[in-house]
Each structure stands twice: as structure tokens, then as C-alpha cells.
Scaffold this motif. Structure first.
Motif, PDB file in Angstrom:
ATOM      1  N   ALA A 122       1.005  -0.989  -0.103  1.00 18.22           N
ATOM      2  CA  ALA A 122       0.466  -0.014  -0.197  1.00 18.22           C
ATOM      3  C   ALA A 122       0.450   1.403  -0.020  1.00 18.22           C
ATOM      4  N   ALA A 123       1.952   1.095   0.842  1.00 26.49           N
ATOM      5  CA  ALA A 123       3.091   2.077   0.950  1.00 26.49           C
ATOM      6  C   ALA A 123       3.426   2.644  -0.011  1.00 26.49           C
ATOM      7  N   ASP A 124       4.266   1.325  -0.826  1.00 28.10           N
ATOM      8  CA  ASP A 124       4.268   1.720  -2.195  1.00 28.10           C
ATOM      9  C   ASP A 124       3.389   2.356  -3.758  1.00 28.10           C
ATOM     10  N   LEU A 125       2.482   1.720  -3.749  1.00 27.97           N
ATOM     11  CA  LEU A 125       1.757   2.178  -5.034  1.00 27.97           C
ATOM     12  C   LEU A 125       1.117   3.173  -4.368  1.00 27.97           C
ATOM     13  N   GLN A 140      -4.656   2.218 -10.435  1.00 24.42           N
ATOM     14  CA  GLN A 140      -2.445   2.939  -9.849  1.00 24.42           C
ATOM     15  C   GLN A 140      -2.623   2.482  -8.846  1.00 24.42           C
ATOM     16  N   TYR A 141      -4.158   1.354  -7.803  1.00 27.28           N
ATOM     17  CA  TYR A 141      -4.748   1.303  -6.373  1.00 27.28           C
ATOM     18  C   TYR A 141      -5.774   0.286  -6.178  1.00 27.28           C
ATOM     19  N   ALA A 142      -6.691   0.683  -6.109  1.00 22.17           N
ATOM     20  CA  ALA A 142      -7.716  -0.554  -5.739  1.00 22.17           C
ATOM     21  C   ALA A 142      -7.600  -1.735  -6.800  1.00 22.17           C
ATOM     22  N   VAL A 143      -7.173  -1.720  -8.043  1.00 20.43           N
ATOM     23  CA  VAL A 143      -6.219  -3.550  -8.851  1.00 20.43           C
ATOM     24  C   VAL A 143      -5.317  -4.047  -8.294  1.00 20.43           C
ATOM     25  N   ILE A 368      -6.116  -1.092   5.443  1.00 23.16           N
ATOM     26  CA  ILE A 368      -4.708  -0.480   5.225  1.00 23.16           C
ATOM     27  C   ILE A 368      -4.691   0.122   4.544  1.00 23.16           C
ATOM     28  N   THR A 369      -5.691   0.715   3.636  1.00 25.06           N
ATOM     29  CA  THR A 369      -6.031   1.642   2.231  1.00 25.06           C
ATOM     30  C   THR A 369      -5.916   2.921   3.379  1.00 25.06           C
ATOM     31  N   LEU A 370      -6.868   3.150   4.481  1.00 24.20           N
ATOM     32  CA  LEU A 370      -7.269   4.541   4.607  1.00 24.20           C
ATOM     33  C   LEU A 370      -6.858   4.661   5.550  1.00 24.20           C
ATOM     34  N   GLU A 371      -6.001   4.272   6.553  1.00 22.73           N
ATOM     35  CA  GLU A 371      -4.756   4.418   7.356  1.00 22.73           C
ATOM     36  C   GLU A 371      -3.593   4.779   6.840  1.00 22.73           C
ATOM     37  N   THR A 372      -3.471   4.379   5.303  1.00 25.62           N
ATOM     38  CA  THR A 372      -2.965   4.912   4.614  1.00 25.62           C
ATOM     39  C   THR A 372      -2.397   6.310   4.177  1.00 25.62           C
ATOM     40  N   LEU A 373      -3.314   6.419   3.252  1.00 22.16           N
ATOM     41  CA  LEU A 373      -4.148   7.674   2.506  1.00 22.16           C
ATOM     42  C   LEU A 373      -4.534   9.094   3.350  1.00 22.16           C
TER      43      LEU A 373
END
Length: 411
Positions: A122-125, A140-143, A368-373
Motif C-alpha cells: 500500500a505504501a509503495d503504491l 493505480q491502486y484499487a486493482v 490499511i488503505t484508509l490508514e495509508t491515505l
């Protein structure tokens, strides 16, 4: 006209089915749809009644094609393995036997072990596009995040993971949308190619097991070391096909749906950025309000009554989870999106013996997506209205264009 006479989930109600479901819950909570060839179930309690009785409501045929397939498409599909029951398309002891090995590789401890990898990906994307100031989030991310995650779980190479999603995606669209002949054939070829890929991996893992989900499912399904018979191979491939589906079908659209909902309700996104402790609740509200998988079919095995409607044996019922999840009889202010909602026992992953085995994995990736974004890009905004795919059984954002302020730059 009745709800059933006007219901058109493949046309007028495709983009926004919620108004017709609101009407149905009040006037005809269980109505017959000639378009779907089934009784559509819209109230929460009625959906739960069906899910709690897998004997009366069989899951042997939970899917159907939105439109009749062309002969050439059917011929192409016939090039794959012969149809087999799997953990979703089965009942009773067969269901329990087929579900067990898939459930084992998706147990909470296995999902937790994947978390550091998912967090890293997630961080890399996000880092790959953070400096650009804009991104099309689905591609770029969700897929890529679910592709990499299921690839890691199953021991796939990066190219195998990419192809697996490409072929699976074409097959999912085949079942749910009106397509040209060439699009149909592409979906059928995707189905066969994904089966062939899984089959080759099953044979490889049987000969040389690894520490991955495919090896474990093969060993648990057919104990021993001798080569699999064609019949056993076909059965294992069918079950693993559903594992690949479980890794993508909810998680991919869920990421895009999260951005669409949170950024369309800007004040709730800002609350989330200010207070990360709200993220677990936000995950559940996104699942309730934006339910990706709209529902599945069940077949009535004996005469019964549901929602005041008499159903003869052999009737098909279509459970609409997205309608049930906005039932005001179950949820206060059900039509409102609220990340601080309490008592949010939604049906996004079903209920009972067929509860989605991939639920924990999907929840973890969205968290994790929400934490990262929220940490890395709190200034996110929607650049344009979100478009959705023209499919009736998965609410799937087609494109989610995002913008934000770059450090030292312009929006």
C-alpha cells in the motif's frame, strides 16, 4: 404498475438501484422480476431468513448470466474443465468439505501474517503517484493491491497475478453485462485461461509443494503424494477459482467505493484524517452503504412463504444485500452515510454457512488503505464524478479520478 413490472436492473436501475429498492421494501418487499427470472428479496429480515436456512434455500446455483450467451461463447467455455461444485455452488456436506481448505488459508492468523506485506505494498503504491498531484485510483491502486495480496497468498509471480486478475475480470463482466460477440468470447477465453493457469499450478504444487495457499488446498483436498486424477484436479481447480474470486471481487471495487463515498462526504473524510481511531467503523459503513457484491441467487427446495409471498418448490430468489443494507427497519437513518454508525451488522459478506471466507482479507486491505491515505494524502479530492461499470451484480467503480495539493506545487 408494480415494482416487479418496472424493475430493470440491467437498464434503468443499473446505475442507481436504491430508489426502487426503497419503494420495494414498502410496497413489495419480495417481488417477482421477469427480467431476472426470480423473486427479488429486499428487506433485511427476509434476506437473513433465507441465509439462515441453507436446506430450504439451496445454493447449488447461486449465479446466473445476465443475458443468454452466444453459441460460440458457450463452445469456448466448454474448452475448460467440466463444471464442478465448489464452496459457493454447493450445499450440505459437500459445501462443508469444499469450504474447509479455503477457510483454513484465510483464517484470522493467516490474514494477520499477510498484514506487513499488504502495508508495504500500500505504501509503495501510494508513493508511486504521491508526487503527481492526481491519479486514476482504480488502475493505480484499487486493482494492484488485491492482485499483489492474492498473488502473495497463492505463491503467484507478479505476471501470473496480473494475468489472473485480467482473465477473472473478463469472466465476471461476461456474467453481468450486455456484451458484443468479441467481448463475450474474451470473457470465455479468460475463464478458460485462468482455469488452465490454476490447473498448471495445482500440478506443480502436487509435485513440489510450497508454503502457499495452493499447496495447502491441494494437500487438504486430496491427501497423499500421488499425481491427481483428472476428476480430482478439476475439483481442486474449481475450488481455487473461487479463492481467486474471493480475493478480488469485493476488494477491488471496495477500494474505489471507499474513496467515492468518503470524498463525496468531505466532512467525514476530514474526521477520519483527524481521528484514525474511526477507521474500523468507517470500513464497516463503507461495506454497508456501498455494498460491492449486490447479491446471489437461491433455489427454493420445498413450498414456503417469504415476506408474505407463497413460493413453490423450484422458485428462484435473488437476495439483494445492497437493498437489505439500507433497510430503515434495521438501521437508523439507513439512507445516510455515517462512519460513526453504531450497531452496524450489515450483510455485505452474507450470513450463515456461506458467509464470505474472504471477508477478513477484504477488511484488512481496506483498513490499511484508509490508514495509508489519510496519513499520506489527507488533501485528496474527487476530480470528477465517479463512473460505474454497467454490470448488475457488482457495484464496481470504473474510474475514480483523484487530485490533491502537491508540496510546493499546484493542485
Amino acid at each position: 404498475m408494480t415494482v416487479g413490472e418496472t424493475y430493470d436492473p440491467l437498464g434503468a436501475h443499473l446505475r442507481d438501484p436504491y430508489p426502487v429498492y426503497d419503494r420495494a421494501r414498502q410496497e413489495e418487499p419480495v417481488f417477482y422480476s421477469p427480467v431476472m427470472g426470480a423473486w427479488v428479496v429486499t428487506r433485511y429480515d427476509d434476506v437473513v431468513t433465507v441465509l439462515r436456512d441453507p436446506v430450504l434455500y439451496s445454493s447449488s446455483a447461486p449465479f446466473t448470466n445476465a443475458f443468454p450467451l452466444r453459441e460460440a461463447t458457450l463452445a469456448e467455455l466448454g474448452k475448460g474443465y467440466p463444471p464442478q461444485p465448489d464452496l459457493i455452488q454447493s450445499d450440505g456436506e459437500t459445501h462443508l468439505r469444499l469450504r474447509a481448505p479455503i477457510a483454513d488459508v484465510l483464517k484470522p492468523d493467516r490474514v494477520a501474517a499477510l498484514e506487513p506485506f499488504v502495508r508495504e505494498q500500500a505504501a509503495d503504491l501510494v508513493a508511486s503517484f504521491a508526487g503527481a498531484g492526481r491519479v486514476e485510483f482504480m488502475t493505480q491502486y484499487a486493482v494492484p493491491l488485491p492482485c499483489r495480496t492474492i498473488g502473495r497468498l497463492c505463491g503467484l509471480s507478479a505476471e501470473q497475478a496480473r494475468l489472473a486478475y485480467e482473465w477473472l475480470d473478463a469472466f465476471i463482466i461476461l456474467r453481468s453485462a450486455r456484451l458484443t460477440e468479441e467481448e463475450e468470447l474474451a470473457g470465455a477465453r479468460g475463464f478458460v485461461r485462468l482455469q488452465e493457469l490454476i490447473g498448471s499450478l495445482v500440478r506443480e504444487r502436487r509435485a513440489k509443494p510450497r508454503e502457499d495457499a495452493i499447496s495447502e488446498v491441494v494437500a487438504a483436498s486430496v491427501p497423499g503424494e500421488e499425481p491427481l486424477s483428472y476428476e480430482d484436479e478439476a475439483q481442486v481447480v474449481a475450488n481455487l477459482f473461487q479463492l481467486v474470486i474471493a480475493g478480488h471481487i469485493t476488494t477491488v471495487p471496495l477500494g474505489g467505493m471507499a474513496m467515492a463515498l468518503l470524498l463525496d462526504h468531505r466532512e467525514q473524510w476530514e474526521r477520519l484524517c483527524a481521528d484514525p481511531s474511526l477507521i474500523p467503523g468507517a470500513v464497516e459503513e463503507i461495506l454497508r452503504y456501498g455494498t460491492p457484491a449486490s447479491g446471489l441467487y437461491r433455489e427454493v427446495t420445498a413450498p414456503t412463504e417469504l415476506g408474505g409471498v407463497a413460493l413453490p418448490a423450484g422458485s428462484r430468489v435473488l437476495l439483494r444485500y445492497n437493498a437489505a443494507n439500507r433497510d430503515p427497519g434495521k438501521f437508523q437513518h439507513a439512507a445516510e452515510f455515517d462512519i460513526e454508525r453504531q450497531r452496524n451488522r450489515h450483510l455485505a459478506f452474507g450470513r450463515g454457512v456461506h458467509f464470505c471466507v474472504g471477508a477478513g482479507l477484504a477488511r484488512m486491505q481496506l483498513r490499511i488503505t484508509l490508514e495509508t491515505l489519510t496519513s499520506e494524502l489527507p488533501g485528496l479530492r474527487l476530480a470528477e464524478p465517479v463512473s460505474y461499470r454497467p454490470v448488475h451484480d457488482v457495484r464496481h467503480p470504473e474510474a475514480v479520478h483523484l487530485v490533491w495539493w502537491r508540496a510546493g506545487g499546484d493542485e
